[in-house]
Design a protein around this motif. Structure first.
Motif, PDB file in Angstrom:
ATOM      1  N   GLN A 164     -10.735 -14.118   6.554  1.00 55.64           N
ATOM      2  CA  GLN A 164      -9.523 -13.612   5.916  1.00 55.64           C
ATOM      3  C   GLN A 164      -8.508 -14.747   5.790  1.00 55.64           C
ATOM      4  N   VAL A 165      -7.861 -14.818   4.610  1.00 53.92           N
ATOM      5  CA  VAL A 165      -6.814 -15.819   4.403  1.00 53.92           C
ATOM      6  C   VAL A 165      -5.625 -15.188   3.689  1.00 53.92           C
ATOM      7  N   LYS A 166      -4.473 -15.800   3.902  1.00 50.30           N
ATOM      8  CA  LYS A 166      -3.256 -15.395   3.199  1.00 50.30           C
ATOM      9  C   LYS A 166      -2.980 -16.452   2.137  1.00 50.30           C
ATOM     10  N   ILE A 167      -2.672 -16.012   0.930  1.00 54.91           N
ATOM     11  CA  ILE A 167      -2.433 -16.935  -0.183  1.00 54.91           C
ATOM     12  C   ILE A 167      -1.102 -16.601  -0.837  1.00 54.91           C
ATOM     13  N   ASN A 168      -0.277 -17.614  -1.028  1.00 54.68           N
ATOM     14  CA  ASN A 168       0.945 -17.478  -1.824  1.00 54.68           C
ATOM     15  C   ASN A 168       0.776 -18.336  -3.063  1.00 54.68           C
ATOM     16  N   ILE A 169       1.127 -17.768  -4.220  1.00 52.68           N
ATOM     17  CA  ILE A 169       0.975 -18.492  -5.482  1.00 52.68           C
ATOM     18  C   ILE A 169       2.293 -18.481  -6.246  1.00 52.68           C
ATOM     19  N   ASP A 170       2.471 -19.507  -7.077  1.00 55.87           N
ATOM     20  CA  ASP A 170       3.646 -19.572  -7.941  1.00 55.87           C
ATOM     21  C   ASP A 170       3.347 -20.509  -9.097  1.00 55.87           C
ATOM     22  N   GLY A 171       4.053 -20.333 -10.174  1.00 59.78           N
ATOM     23  CA  GLY A 171       3.923 -21.205 -11.322  1.00 59.78           C
ATOM     24  C   GLY A 171       5.254 -21.292 -12.025  1.00 59.78           C
ATOM     25  N   GLY A 172       5.471 -22.392 -12.700  1.00 54.65           N
ATOM     26  CA  GLY A 172       6.728 -22.557 -13.423  1.00 54.65           C
ATOM     27  C   GLY A 172       6.563 -23.506 -14.582  1.00 54.65           C
ATOM     28  N   SER A 173       7.542 -23.466 -15.468  1.00 54.56           N
ATOM     29  CA  SER A 173       7.538 -24.322 -16.646  1.00 54.56           C
ATOM     30  C   SER A 173       8.978 -24.711 -16.939  1.00 54.56           C
ATOM     31  N   ARG A 174       9.201 -25.962 -17.189  1.00 54.51           N
ATOM     32  CA  ARG A 174      10.537 -26.426 -17.558  1.00 54.51           C
ATOM     33  C   ARG A 174      10.611 -26.480 -19.075  1.00 54.51           C
ATOM     34  N   GLY A 175      11.295 -25.523 -19.634  1.00 59.09           N
ATOM     35  CA  GLY A 175      11.399 -25.405 -21.082  1.00 59.09           C
ATOM     36  C   GLY A 175      10.750 -24.132 -21.591  1.00 59.09           C
ATOM     37  N   ASN A 176       9.749 -23.680 -20.937  1.00 57.63           N
ATOM     38  CA  ASN A 176       9.039 -22.425 -21.243  1.00 57.63           C
ATOM     39  C   ASN A 176       8.847 -22.165 -22.740  1.00 57.63           C
ATOM     40  N   LEU A 198      -4.735 -16.417   8.940  1.00 59.25           N
ATOM     41  CA  LEU A 198      -3.833 -15.322   9.278  1.00 59.25           C
ATOM     42  C   LEU A 198      -2.865 -15.692  10.402  1.00 59.25           C
ATOM     43  N   ASP A 199      -3.192 -16.732  11.186  1.00 63.11           N
ATOM     44  CA  ASP A 199      -2.259 -17.168  12.231  1.00 63.11           C
ATOM     45  C   ASP A 199      -1.242 -18.192  11.717  1.00 63.11           C
ATOM     46  N   GLY A 200      -1.291 -18.497  10.405  1.00 67.04           N
ATOM     47  CA  GLY A 200      -0.275 -19.340   9.788  1.00 67.04           C
ATOM     48  C   GLY A 200      -0.635 -20.798   9.579  1.00 67.04           C
ATOM     49  N   ALA A 201      -1.812 -21.239  10.019  1.00 68.73           N
ATOM     50  CA  ALA A 201      -2.218 -22.632   9.824  1.00 68.73           C
ATOM     51  C   ALA A 201      -2.555 -22.877   8.348  1.00 68.73           C
ATOM     52  N   ILE A 202      -1.997 -23.927   7.767  1.00 67.27           N
ATOM     53  CA  ILE A 202      -2.265 -24.238   6.357  1.00 67.27           C
ATOM     54  C   ILE A 202      -3.667 -24.814   6.228  1.00 67.27           C
ATOM     55  N   LEU A 203      -4.483 -24.167   5.408  1.00 68.39           N
ATOM     56  CA  LEU A 203      -5.853 -24.620   5.156  1.00 68.39           C
ATOM     57  C   LEU A 203      -5.921 -25.496   3.911  1.00 68.39           C
ATOM     58  N   ALA A 204      -5.089 -25.192   2.919  1.00 66.40           N
ATOM     59  CA  ALA A 204      -5.060 -25.960   1.668  1.00 66.40           C
ATOM     60  C   ALA A 204      -3.783 -25.614   0.926  1.00 66.40           C
ATOM     61  N   GLN A 205      -3.278 -26.580   0.184  1.00 65.99           N
ATOM     62  CA  GLN A 205      -2.144 -26.329  -0.708  1.00 65.99           C
ATOM     63  C   GLN A 205      -2.184 -27.346  -1.828  1.00 65.99           C
ATOM     64  N   GLU A 206      -1.804 -26.894  -3.003  1.00 69.39           N
ATOM     65  CA  GLU A 206      -1.868 -27.784  -4.168  1.00 69.39           C
ATOM     66  C   GLU A 206      -0.844 -27.367  -5.201  1.00 69.39           C
ATOM     67  N   ALA A 244       1.292 -25.186 -11.522  1.00 75.34           N
ATOM     68  CA  ALA A 244       0.778 -24.001 -10.844  1.00 75.34           C
ATOM     69  C   ALA A 244       0.531 -24.406  -9.400  1.00 75.34           C
ATOM     70  N   ALA A 245       0.898 -23.547  -8.451  1.00 71.37           N
ATOM     71  CA  ALA A 245       0.751 -23.917  -7.047  1.00 71.37           C
ATOM     72  C   ALA A 245       0.214 -22.770  -6.214  1.00 71.37           C
ATOM     73  N   TYR A 246      -0.540 -23.145  -5.177  1.00 76.13           N
ATOM     74  CA  TYR A 246      -1.030 -22.167  -4.208  1.00 76.13           C
ATOM     75  C   TYR A 246      -0.922 -22.772  -2.815  1.00 76.13           C
ATOM     76  N   VAL A 247      -0.735 -21.902  -1.832  1.00 76.91           N
ATOM     77  CA  VAL A 247      -0.770 -22.280  -0.420  1.00 76.91           C
ATOM     78  C   VAL A 247      -1.688 -21.275   0.250  1.00 76.91           C
ATOM     79  N   ILE A 248      -2.750 -21.771   0.890  1.00 73.93           N
ATOM     80  CA  ILE A 248      -3.704 -20.911   1.572  1.00 73.93           C
ATOM     81  C   ILE A 248      -3.588 -21.163   3.069  1.00 73.93           C
ATOM     82  N   CYS A 249      -3.363 -20.080   3.822  1.00 79.99           N
ATOM     83  CA  CYS A 249      -3.206 -20.169   5.275  1.00 79.99           C
ATOM     84  C   CYS A 249      -4.184 -19.229   5.965  1.00 79.99           C
TER      85      CYS A 249
END
Length: 192
Positions: free
Chosen positions: A2-14, A27-35, A20-25
């Protein structure tokens, strides 16, 4: 896993330069990957969709099976859950790829407020500032869409392909020769 994932994306000018970004942790909060994945030209929605796609690719790479995903994009969450229709053809195509990637996972998708999604937002902004992708334990190799699992066949029921039934129409019945007599209507301006 099981993992927790937070995602977000943005554009300047749209549309404009975005990320595009993700952070995968764990369940105890240790970061496994982020990009933070730099995108030279995109809309906010395209960046949000790409963030989910990338998170799913990395989750598979990590061997995750159950994903708890949070996003501050209400549109993305509602469209992923099937509560909103996807009218834009580009987003519909992106969602088709996302659904193929999501198929092997158990996914719990949740909308969160922006202030609860700061980590992927910071990564997206870092990538936009640097005009290049940044991260920790990023995706080793980004697969092309044609390398992804095939789309599920729509017309399979119980392991057998089903087709729409074509029935012959019944011959039309001949019209009845019996005619109905109209009831007498009084003329309001003339004689009865």
């Amino acid at each position: 896993m099981q993992v927790k994932i937070n995602i977000d994306g943005g554009s300047r000018g749209n549309p404009g330069p975005g990320a595009a970004a993700y952070v995968i942790c764990s369940l105890d909060g240790a970061i496994l990957a982020q990009e933070g994945h730099f995108m030279p030209h995109c809309t906010n929605n395209q960046a949000e969709y790409t963030a989910l796609k990338l998170a799913l690719i990395k989750a598979k790479e990590l061997g995750a099976t159950e994903l708890f995903i949070q996003s501050d994009s209400l549109l993305l969450v509602k469209q992923f859950l099937g509560e909103y229709k996807i009218k834009h053809p580009d987003l519909a195509a992106r969602m088709a790829v996302i659904r193929r990637l999501a198929a092997p996972f158990t996914i719990h998708m949740q909308h969160v407020l922006r202030h609860l999604n700061k980590a992927p937002d910071a990564l997206a902004n870092k990538a936009m500032d640097a005009k290049q992708s940044v991260g920790f334990n990023p995706i080793v190799r980004l697969p092309q869409d044609e390398e992804l699992p095939p789309a599920p066949r729509e017309n399979i029921v119980n392991g057998v392909e089903v087709k729409p039934v074509q029935r012959q129409t019944a011959p039309a019945k001949p019209a009845s020769k019996r005619t109905l007599k109209k009831p007498h209507q009084p003329d309001l301006f003339g004689e009865l």
